[in-house]
Design a protein around this motif. Sequence first.
Motif, mmCIF file in Angstrom:
data_model
loop_
_atom_site.group_PDB
_atom_site.id
_atom_site.type_symbol
_atom_site.label_atom_id
_atom_site.label_comp_id
_atom_site.label_asym_id
_atom_site.label_seq_id
_atom_site.Cartn_x
_atom_site.Cartn_y
_atom_site.Cartn_z
ATOM 1 N N PHE A 12 2.024 7.063 -3.196
ATOM 2 C CA PHE A 12 3.393 6.566 -3.075
ATOM 3 C C PHE A 12 4.384 7.719 -3.082
ATOM 4 N N GLU A 13 5.459 7.540 -2.306
ATOM 5 C CA GLU A 13 6.550 8.511 -2.284
ATOM 6 C C GLU A 13 7.865 7.876 -2.701
ATOM 7 N N GLN A 14 8.098 6.636 -2.245
ATOM 8 C CA GLN A 14 9.339 5.920 -2.526
ATOM 9 C C GLN A 14 9.006 4.594 -3.223
ATOM 10 N N PRO A 15 10.002 3.972 -3.874
ATOM 11 C CA PRO A 15 9.734 2.721 -4.607
ATOM 12 C C PRO A 15 9.100 1.629 -3.744
ATOM 13 N N TYR A 16 9.534 1.503 -2.491
ATOM 14 C CA TYR A 16 9.011 0.419 -1.651
ATOM 15 C C TYR A 16 7.992 0.939 -0.644
ATOM 16 N N ASP A 17 7.075 1.747 -1.145
ATOM 17 C CA ASP A 17 5.916 2.197 -0.377
ATOM 18 C C ASP A 17 4.718 1.331 -0.728
ATOM 19 N N MET A 18 3.782 1.255 0.196
ATOM 20 C CA MET A 18 2.582 0.445 -0.020
ATOM 21 C C MET A 18 1.347 1.202 0.447
ATOM 22 N N ILE A 19 0.273 1.051 -0.311
ATOM 23 C CA ILE A 19 -1.040 1.556 0.101
ATOM 24 C C ILE A 19 -1.893 0.342 0.457
ATOM 25 N N ILE A 20 -2.577 0.398 1.587
ATOM 26 C CA ILE A 20 -3.442 -0.707 2.003
ATOM 27 C C ILE A 20 -4.851 -0.169 2.235
ATOM 28 N N ASP A 21 -5.833 -1.074 2.239
ATOM 29 C CA ASP A 21 -7.195 -0.606 2.512
ATOM 30 C C ASP A 21 -7.484 -0.672 4.010
ATOM 31 N N ASP A 22 -8.625 -0.103 4.416
ATOM 32 C CA ASP A 22 -8.935 0.018 5.835
ATOM 33 C C ASP A 22 -9.145 -1.331 6.514
ATOM 34 N N LEU A 23 -9.650 -2.331 5.787
ATOM 35 C CA LEU A 23 -9.836 -3.649 6.388
ATOM 36 C C LEU A 23 -8.501 -4.330 6.647
ATOM 37 N N GLN A 24 -7.567 -4.170 5.712
ATOM 38 C CA GLN A 24 -6.232 -4.704 5.920
ATOM 39 C C GLN A 24 -5.568 -4.006 7.104
ATOM 40 N N ALA A 25 -5.773 -2.720 7.215
ATOM 41 C CA ALA A 25 -5.183 -1.968 8.326
ATOM 42 C C ALA A 25 -5.750 -2.395 9.661
ATOM 43 N N ALA A 26 -7.002 -2.870 9.672
ATOM 44 C CA ALA A 26 -7.668 -3.245 10.923
ATOM 45 C C ALA A 26 -7.248 -4.613 11.431
ATOM 46 N N ARG A 27 -6.534 -5.395 10.621
ATOM 47 C CA ARG A 27 -6.137 -6.742 11.049
ATOM 48 C C ARG A 27 -5.200 -6.670 12.245
ATOM 49 N N HIS A 55 9.859 -8.805 0.669
ATOM 50 C CA HIS A 55 10.469 -7.486 0.822
ATOM 51 C C HIS A 55 9.665 -6.677 1.836
ATOM 52 N N ASP A 56 10.336 -5.759 2.517
ATOM 53 C CA ASP A 56 9.652 -4.877 3.475
ATOM 54 C C ASP A 56 9.128 -3.636 2.763
ATOM 55 N N PHE A 57 7.872 -3.303 3.014
ATOM 56 C CA PHE A 57 7.236 -2.123 2.440
ATOM 57 C C PHE A 57 6.755 -1.201 3.553
ATOM 58 N N ARG A 58 6.892 0.096 3.311
ATOM 59 C CA ARG A 58 6.425 1.102 4.272
ATOM 60 C C ARG A 58 5.013 1.537 3.882
ATOM 61 N N VAL A 59 4.107 1.496 4.844
ATOM 62 C CA VAL A 59 2.721 1.896 4.596
ATOM 63 C C VAL A 59 2.650 3.421 4.540
ATOM 64 N N VAL A 60 2.224 3.962 3.393
ATOM 65 C CA VAL A 60 2.133 5.418 3.243
ATOM 66 C C VAL A 60 0.686 5.898 3.095
ATOM 67 N N GLY A 61 -0.240 4.959 2.849
ATOM 68 C CA GLY A 61 -1.629 5.360 2.673
ATOM 69 C C GLY A 61 -2.585 4.263 3.101
ATOM 70 N N ILE A 62 -3.690 4.665 3.721
ATOM 71 C CA ILE A 62 -4.773 3.745 4.072
ATOM 72 C C ILE A 62 -6.033 4.261 3.389
ATOM 73 N N VAL A 63 -6.631 3.408 2.525
ATOM 74 C CA VAL A 63 -7.762 3.840 1.707
ATOM 75 C C VAL A 63 -9.007 3.020 2.042
ATOM 76 N N GLU A 64 -10.125 3.535 1.588
ATOM 77 C CA GLU A 64 -11.387 2.811 1.751
ATOM 78 C C GLU A 64 -11.349 1.533 0.915
ATOM 79 N N HIS A 65 -11.830 0.421 1.487
ATOM 80 C CA HIS A 65 -11.765 -0.862 0.786
ATOM 81 C C HIS A 65 -12.732 -0.889 -0.403
#
Length: 368
Positions: free
Chosen positions: A128-143, A158-168
């Motif tokens: 995370f970098e900012q309060p409304y950042d989000m990390i998602i896993d690779d399966l969520q990213a593949a949707r 609320h709108d969140f900015r994706v800052v990281g994609i991690v292994e599920h």
Amino acid sequence: MNKLIVGNLVHRPLRSIISAFAVAIEVIMILSIAAIMFGMLDNSRNGTLGIGADMITHPGASTALMNTSSASADVRIANVLKDLPHVQVVAPVNIKLTTGASLENIYGIDFASFNALRPFVFKAGGPFEQPYDMIIDDLQAARGKGTKIGDTIKALNHDFRVVGIVEHGKGARKFIQLTTMDALDGNAGKASAFYIKTDDSPRNQELVRKEILATDGLQGWSVQTVEELLASLTPEKMPGFNIALRVVIGIAIIIGFLVIFQSMYTAVMERTREIGILKSLGAGKMDIVSVVLRETGLLAVVGTALGVLGTYILRAVLRAKFPTMSFSVTPLWVLTAVCIALFGALLGALYPSLKAARKDPIDALSYE
């Protein structure tokens, strides 16, 4: 007799196809509902293991459904727990069950402590970098068309900015900062559970449990090892799980039974003269019953094969369209569905076969 059975099925192709497909639908219904429900359990179990904690504690009674618990614990309790003997890491988490486009958990986490349980494996981006950042896993990213770093995801209104994609495999598919989750809740400084990593988990977990329950203010808390939590993630411990499964299986059995019953009853009525000829040639009651049941058995075998094949095709389609969905088809459930379908089909043909066997050969031969 075998040629007669095959000839009867070929002579009425539409009825034979409909009967076989009814059995196939029955098998697909049983396997798909079981695969989805058990897949959800497997996903929860694997996600819990992937977090890397040895123990979980939270206010209130023990439950496998921590996502339904309110965030009522002060996050500063993490510092109290961390000072206990044999405790290495304490990670406060606020878990929210959301019902937007799909039913899902969102974890509000303190990144440093949660990552210390078992480090995230980043496939893109970072923490995370900012309060409304989000990390998602690779399966969520593949949707859908695929989510990339910098994209916006709407969650919790609320709108969140994706800052990281991690292994599920770390409990949830979406992670936001704990402070942000609390702010959205209007409940600052709170958590719903604390994940704990001990220094020697098999030997010292019971000591840690006793220390937590002996701490002022924590006497009524639930303290579970990961093994105890996983043991509660079973069909027998989940409210309504087995009831829902049995209801769907019962409906599938009724559908298969009625279609086979109607098909074979109509077939027996249409073949009255044929039955009379067989009896006049010396065929006994068991021979007539055998013909009807073997014909049904052949339809059921074809239908179950189509049903199993259709289930695996459905799994491939769902995995391609919904990569986050768990669809667990096991050999045991395949065998169970096949046995249920075959038994239901033969049961549906039993009365028509007995009715055919009881026909008087003279009346059957004079039937128009």
